[in-house]
Design an enzyme around this catalytic site. Structure first.
Site, mmCIF file in Angstrom:
data_model
loop_
_atom_site.group_PDB
_atom_site.id
_atom_site.type_symbol
_atom_site.label_atom_id
_atom_site.label_comp_id
_atom_site.label_asym_id
_atom_site.label_seq_id
_atom_site.Cartn_x
_atom_site.Cartn_y
_atom_site.Cartn_z
ATOM 1 N N CYS A 7 0.840 -1.206 0.000
ATOM 2 C CA CYS A 7 0.000 0.000 0.000
ATOM 3 C C CYS A 7 0.874 1.255 0.000
ATOM 4 O O CYS A 7 0.522 2.267 -0.616
ATOM 5 C CB CYS A 7 -0.945 -0.008 1.193
ATOM 6 S SG CYS A 7 -2.385 -1.097 0.968
ATOM 7 N N ASP A 30 10.298 -6.519 -8.723
ATOM 8 C CA ASP A 30 10.572 -7.100 -7.401
ATOM 9 C C ASP A 30 11.947 -6.634 -6.922
ATOM 10 O O ASP A 30 12.906 -6.601 -7.695
ATOM 11 C CB ASP A 30 10.512 -8.635 -7.478
ATOM 12 C CG ASP A 30 10.404 -9.274 -6.106
ATOM 13 O OD1 ASP A 30 9.348 -9.863 -5.806
ATOM 14 O OD2 ASP A 30 11.372 -9.185 -5.323
ATOM 15 N N HIS A 46 -6.653 -2.986 -1.117
ATOM 16 C CA HIS A 46 -5.931 -3.936 -0.271
ATOM 17 C C HIS A 46 -6.780 -5.164 0.050
ATOM 18 O O HIS A 46 -7.842 -5.056 0.669
ATOM 19 C CB HIS A 46 -5.509 -3.268 1.039
ATOM 20 C CG HIS A 46 -4.785 -4.192 1.974
ATOM 21 N ND1 HIS A 46 -3.413 -4.264 2.040
ATOM 22 C CD2 HIS A 46 -5.243 -5.120 2.839
ATOM 23 C CE1 HIS A 46 -3.062 -5.179 2.923
ATOM 24 N NE2 HIS A 46 -4.166 -5.724 3.432
ATOM 25 N N ASN A 87 1.178 -16.789 -4.667
ATOM 26 C CA ASN A 87 1.298 -17.440 -3.366
ATOM 27 C C ASN A 87 0.133 -17.013 -2.480
ATOM 28 O O ASN A 87 -0.223 -15.832 -2.448
ATOM 29 C CB ASN A 87 2.628 -17.056 -2.701
ATOM 30 C CG ASN A 87 3.827 -17.644 -3.410
ATOM 31 O OD1 ASN A 87 3.775 -18.755 -3.919
ATOM 32 N ND2 ASN A 87 4.920 -16.891 -3.451
ATOM 33 N N GLY A 93 4.320 -19.826 1.229
ATOM 34 C CA GLY A 93 5.470 -18.934 1.356
ATOM 35 C C GLY A 93 5.114 -17.474 1.193
ATOM 36 O O GLY A 93 6.002 -16.626 1.122
ATOM 37 N N HIS A 100 -0.601 -10.374 -4.480
ATOM 38 C CA HIS A 100 0.300 -9.978 -5.568
ATOM 39 C C HIS A 100 0.576 -11.178 -6.460
ATOM 40 O O HIS A 100 0.795 -12.295 -5.984
ATOM 41 C CB HIS A 100 1.623 -9.414 -5.021
ATOM 42 C CG HIS A 100 2.295 -10.272 -4.002
ATOM 43 N ND1 HIS A 100 1.906 -10.293 -2.684
ATOM 44 C CD2 HIS A 100 3.330 -11.148 -4.095
ATOM 45 C CE1 HIS A 100 2.667 -11.145 -2.019
ATOM 46 N NE2 HIS A 100 3.541 -11.696 -2.855
ATOM 47 N N HIS A 102 3.255 -12.736 -9.087
ATOM 48 C CA HIS A 102 4.637 -12.645 -9.570
ATOM 49 C C HIS A 102 4.621 -12.990 -11.061
ATOM 50 O O HIS A 102 4.081 -14.043 -11.456
ATOM 51 C CB HIS A 102 5.538 -13.676 -8.892
ATOM 52 C CG HIS A 102 5.712 -13.512 -7.411
ATOM 53 N ND1 HIS A 102 6.870 -13.021 -6.840
ATOM 54 C CD2 HIS A 102 4.885 -13.809 -6.370
ATOM 55 C CE1 HIS A 102 6.744 -13.029 -5.513
ATOM 56 N NE2 HIS A 102 5.555 -13.501 -5.204
HETATM 57 P P1 5GP Z 1 5.710 -13.388 -1.456
HETATM 58 O O1 5GP Z 1 6.792 -14.228 -0.834
HETATM 59 O O2 5GP Z 1 4.872 -12.696 -0.420
HETATM 60 O O3 5GP Z 1 4.889 -14.109 -2.490
HETATM 61 O O4 5GP Z 1 6.464 -12.286 -2.286
HETATM 62 C C1 5GP Z 1 6.760 -11.014 -1.799
HETATM 63 C C2 5GP Z 1 7.725 -10.385 -2.785
HETATM 64 O O5 5GP Z 1 7.779 -8.997 -2.509
HETATM 65 C C3 5GP Z 1 9.148 -10.915 -2.673
HETATM 66 O O6 5GP Z 1 9.541 -11.438 -3.936
HETATM 67 C C4 5GP Z 1 9.959 -9.697 -2.270
HETATM 68 O O7 5GP Z 1 11.229 -9.666 -2.874
HETATM 69 C C5 5GP Z 1 9.080 -8.543 -2.714
HETATM 70 N N1 5GP Z 1 9.213 -7.335 -1.919
HETATM 71 C C6 5GP Z 1 9.153 -7.255 -0.568
HETATM 72 N N2 5GP Z 1 9.298 -5.983 -0.169
HETATM 73 C C7 5GP Z 1 9.445 -5.245 -1.291
HETATM 74 C C8 5GP Z 1 9.628 -3.840 -1.523
HETATM 75 O O8 5GP Z 1 9.685 -3.008 -0.617
HETATM 76 N N3 5GP Z 1 9.733 -3.449 -2.814
HETATM 77 C C9 5GP Z 1 9.669 -4.330 -3.862
HETATM 78 N N4 5GP Z 1 9.796 -3.818 -5.098
HETATM 79 N N5 5GP Z 1 9.495 -5.643 -3.684
HETATM 80 C C10 5GP Z 1 9.384 -6.093 -2.410
HETATM 81 ZN ZN ZN Z 2 -1.835 -3.298 1.159
#
Ligand code: 5GP
Ligand code: ZN
Length: 114
Positions: A7, A30, A46, A87, A93, A100, A102
Site C-alpha cells: 500500500c 521485485d 488492499h 502465493n 510462502g 500480488h 509474480h
Molecule cells: P511473497 O513471498 O509474499 O509471495 O512475495 C513477496 C515479494 O515482494 C518478494 O519477492 C519480495 O522480494 C518482494 N518485496 C518485498 N518488499 C518489497 C519492496 O519493498 N519493494 C519491492 N519492489 N518488492 C518487495
Molecule cells: Zn496493502
C-alpha cells in the site's frame, strides 16, 4: 492499510520501479528478483490474499492477469515462456499480505516449484 508495504508503494510513500499503473492496479519490479524478469502486479485495493477476494471483486483478477500477459509481451518473454505465481497464505510462502501476482521469466523454469 497504513502498515502494508505494498500500500505504501501504491501511495508512493515507498519508491519502486513502476512498470505499469492505472486506476485499479500497479506493476513494479521485485526488489529481490528471482529471474531476469521479475515483476509484481497488485490491485490498488488492499486484500491480504486470494482467500479474501470477494465474488463482486473478481474482475480485478482477470484485469491483472491480462496486463501480465501484455507486460510479458513488452519484456519479450511471451513466446519463450513465463510463469505467473500467486502465493496464498502460510504454506505457500506468502510473505507480504497484500495479494500480488509474480511475473517471472527470462530463464528456464523448473518443476515442481520448491
Ligand atoms: P511473497 O513471498 O509474499 O509471495 O512475495 C513477496 C515479494 O515482494 C518478494 O519477492 C519480495 O522480494 C518482494 N518485496 C518485498 N518488499 C518489497 C519492496 O519493498 N519493494 C519491492 N519492489 N518488492 C518487495
Ligand atoms: Zn496493502
Amino acid at each position: 492499510m497504513e502498515e502494508c508495504i505494498f500500500c505504501k508503494i501504491i501511495s508512493k510513500d515507498i519508491t519502486a520501479s513502476i512498470v505499469y499503473e492505472d486506476e485499479r492496479m500497479i506493476a513494479f519490479s521485485d526488489i529481490n528478483p528471482q529471474a531476469p524478469v521479475h515483476i509484481l502486479l497488485i490491485p490498488k485495493e488492499h486484500f491480504p490474499s486470494l482467500n479474501e477476494i470477494p465474488e463482486d471483486k473478481k474482475d480485478i483478477l482477470s484485469h491483472i492477469l491480462l496486463k501480465a500477459k501484455e507486460i510479458a509481451r513488452e519484456k519479450e518473454i511471451a513466446d519463450r515462456g513465463y510463469r505467473i505465481v500467486l502465493n496464498t497464505a502460510r504454506e505457500s510462502g506468502q510473505e507480504v499480505l497484500h495479494i500480488h501476482f509474480h511475473l517471472l521469466g527470462g530463464r528456464q523454469m523448473s518443476w515442481p516449484p520448491g
